[in-house]
Design an enzyme around this catalytic site. Structure first.
Site, PDB file in Angstrom:
ATOM      1  CE1 TYR A 142      -3.513  -2.668   0.933  1.00 27.84           C
ATOM      2  CE2 TYR A 142      -4.360  -0.654   1.073  1.00 27.84           C
ATOM      3  CZ  TYR A 142      -4.622  -1.882   0.712  1.00 27.84           C
ATOM      4  OH  TYR A 142      -5.780  -3.039   0.989  1.00 27.84           O
ATOM      5  CE  LYS A 191       1.342 -17.755  -1.446  1.00 26.31           C
ATOM      6  NZ  LYS A 191       1.048 -19.111  -1.430  1.00 26.31           N
ATOM      7  CG  ASP A 223      -2.528 -20.336   0.070  1.00 24.28           C
ATOM      8  OD1 ASP A 223      -1.914 -20.109   1.496  1.00 24.28           O
ATOM      9  OD2 ASP A 223      -2.200 -21.108  -0.996  1.00 24.28           O
ATOM     10  CG  ASP A 247      -8.233  -4.676   2.038  1.00 27.76           C
ATOM     11  OD1 ASP A 247      -9.049  -4.455   3.329  1.00 27.76           O
ATOM     12  OD2 ASP A 247      -8.161  -4.597   1.540  1.00 27.76           O
ATOM     13  CG  ASP A 251     -13.327  -6.204   3.617  1.00 25.59           C
ATOM     14  OD1 ASP A 251     -12.877  -5.899   4.322  1.00 25.59           O
ATOM     15  OD2 ASP A 251     -13.945  -6.248   2.682  1.00 25.59           O
TER      16      ASP A 251
HETATM   17  C1  IPM Z   1     -10.018  -0.822   4.345  1.00 17.52           C
HETATM   18  C2  IPM Z   1     -10.540  -0.269   3.620  1.00 17.52           C
HETATM   19  C3  IPM Z   1      -9.341   0.452   2.572  1.00 17.52           C
HETATM   20  C4  IPM Z   1      -7.897  -0.719   3.180  1.00 17.52           C
HETATM   21  C5  IPM Z   1      -9.607   0.980   1.191  1.00 17.52           C
HETATM   22  C6  IPM Z   1     -10.305   2.252   1.739  1.00 17.52           C
HETATM   23  C7  IPM Z   1      -8.174   1.479   1.585  1.00 17.52           C
HETATM   24  O1  IPM Z   1     -10.866  -1.165   2.366  1.00 17.52           O
HETATM   25  O2  IPM Z   1      -9.586   0.139   5.715  1.00 17.52           O
HETATM   26  O3  IPM Z   1     -10.030  -1.425   4.387  1.00 17.52           O
HETATM   27  O4  IPM Z   1      -8.084  -1.023   2.065  1.00 17.52           O
HETATM   28  O5  IPM Z   1      -7.270  -0.299   3.824  1.00 17.52           O
HETATM   29 MG    MG Z   2     -10.601  -3.201   3.272  1.00 17.12          MG
END
Ligand code: IPM
Ligand code: MG
Length: 356
Positions: A142, A191, A223, A247, A251
């Site tokens: 990032y 990884k 993975d 990230d 999620d």
């Molecule tokens: C998160 C989001 C951010 C990230 C985006 C919006 C840049 O997905 O906070 O997880 O990838 O860090």
């Molecule tokens: Mg995210």
């Protein structure tokens, strides 16, 4: 206690959910005799519209001068055509970098009242889901160099992923310290069978583990970790991983709890000042319709009170109020089951304030 809180309302549903969270803070201030001063810090698409950039310098300064920061969510299709360095998301990355917030904590747990919303098989869910993803937040791909250029008659794009030992060590330390207060197990995700950054990650975490003989350390490829998270999430206590993997896995973690609209998060650096935000995004499809679930933002405020200001009783109070409202059967659209009555963002906020 007197504290200054920088407020980033953001885009989409951001202003609605932040409005409800601030109303909760006002009740807490009144009930416990604190004074919270809010300072607006525009960021995201709305800042692009008004100032031409996603994070104006003044907003960063406001956040740096505050005791903590509350953020709704940023981004939306309106700004998709912005050049990559001027997208709303870039504002968020600049803010994380500018505040040196290298640790992102994302708890994943199932709320007992919402167990039926968990998308995993009941026998899997019954073993329990209660873990934290500790994500490195200002390193890795990032924050490496990004570029797109012409080569041999076609376009080529490059994103650089790099990590130094100290970047790995400081976030891993947070994970070990946290595991000590929990079930004493750290799963480090990498990884290392492919990436040099991951090999350095694994070596550095393994060395640090010597300082924590009471904590069990496991290594897992990313993975496999993605698979284990749906196969048997009960095996996880604290997961620590680099930025991009974190990230993605965070999620997945919030989704398996069945309540992405419920999960708060905090981003921290060396001091007590943090950036607190819901895990979910700006949901432009329901923006301005009073349909958003404010609970993740309200719980982010509770997290701020406890972790940054040391106000545990106040944080417990908010969490208990949320539990009470859920127990009483009130649901926003994202957590309602078929046939259950749905209430809006404002009413959810009001019910929680009443419970307080
Ligand atoms: C998160 C989001 C951010 C990230 C985006 C919006 C840049 O997905 O906070 O997880 O990838 O860090
Ligand atoms: Mg995210």
């Amino acid at each position: 206690m007197e504290k200054t809180i920088a407020v980033i309302r953001g885009d989409g549903i951001g202003p609605e959910i932040v409005g409800e969270a601030l109303a909760i803070l006002d009740v807490i201030a009144e009930k416990y005799g604190h004074k919270f001063t809010y300072k607006e810090a525009p960021m995201g698409g709305n800042a692009i519209d008004r100032f031409g950039v996603p994070l104006p310098d003044e907003s960063l300064q406001t956040c740096l001068a505050a005791d903590s920061v509350l953020l709704g969510a940023v981004g939306g299709p309106k700004w998709d055509s912005q050049p990559s360095e001027n997208r709303p998301e870039r504002g968020l990355l600049k803010l994380r970098g500018g505040m040196k917030l290298y640790t992102n904590l994302r708890p994943a747990r199932v709320f007992p009242e919402l167990a039926a919303a968990c998308p995993l098989r009941p026998d899997i869910a019954a073993k329990g889901i209660d873990f934290v993803v500790v994500r490195e937040l200002i390193g890795g791909v990032y924050f490496g160099e990004h570029k797109t250029f012409d080569e041999n008659g076609e376009k080529k794009a490059v994103d650089v992923m790099s990590y130094t030992e100290h970047e790995i060590r400081r976030v891993a330390r947070v994970a070990f310290e946290m595991a000590r207060k929990r079930r004493k197990r750290v799963t480090s995700v990498d990884k290392a069978n492919v990436l040099d950054t991951s090999r350095l990650w694994r070596k550095t975490v393994t060395e640090l583990a010597e300082e924590y003989p009471d904590v069990e350390l496991l290594h897992m490829y990313v993975d496999n970790a993605a698979m284990q998270m749906v196969r048997d999430p009960s095996q996880f206590d604290v997961i620590v991983t680099e930025n991009l993997f974190g990230d993605i896995l965070s999620d997945e973690a919030s989704q398996i709890t069945g309540s992405i609209g419920m999960n708060p998060s905090s981003s921290m650096g060396d001091g007590t000042r943090g950036l607190y935000e819901p895990i979910h995004g700006s949901a432009p499809d329901i923006a301005g319709q009073d349909k958003a679930n404010p609970i993740a933002t309200i719980l982010s405020v509770a997290m701020m009170l406890r972790n940054s200001f040391g106000l545990s009783a106040e944080a417990d109070d908010i969490e208990n109020a949320v539990d009470a409202v859920l127990k009483a059967g009130y649901r926003c659209g994202d957590i309602a089951r078929r046939g259950e009555a749905v209430i809006g963002c404002k009413e959810m906020g009001r019910r929680i304030r009443e419970a307080l």
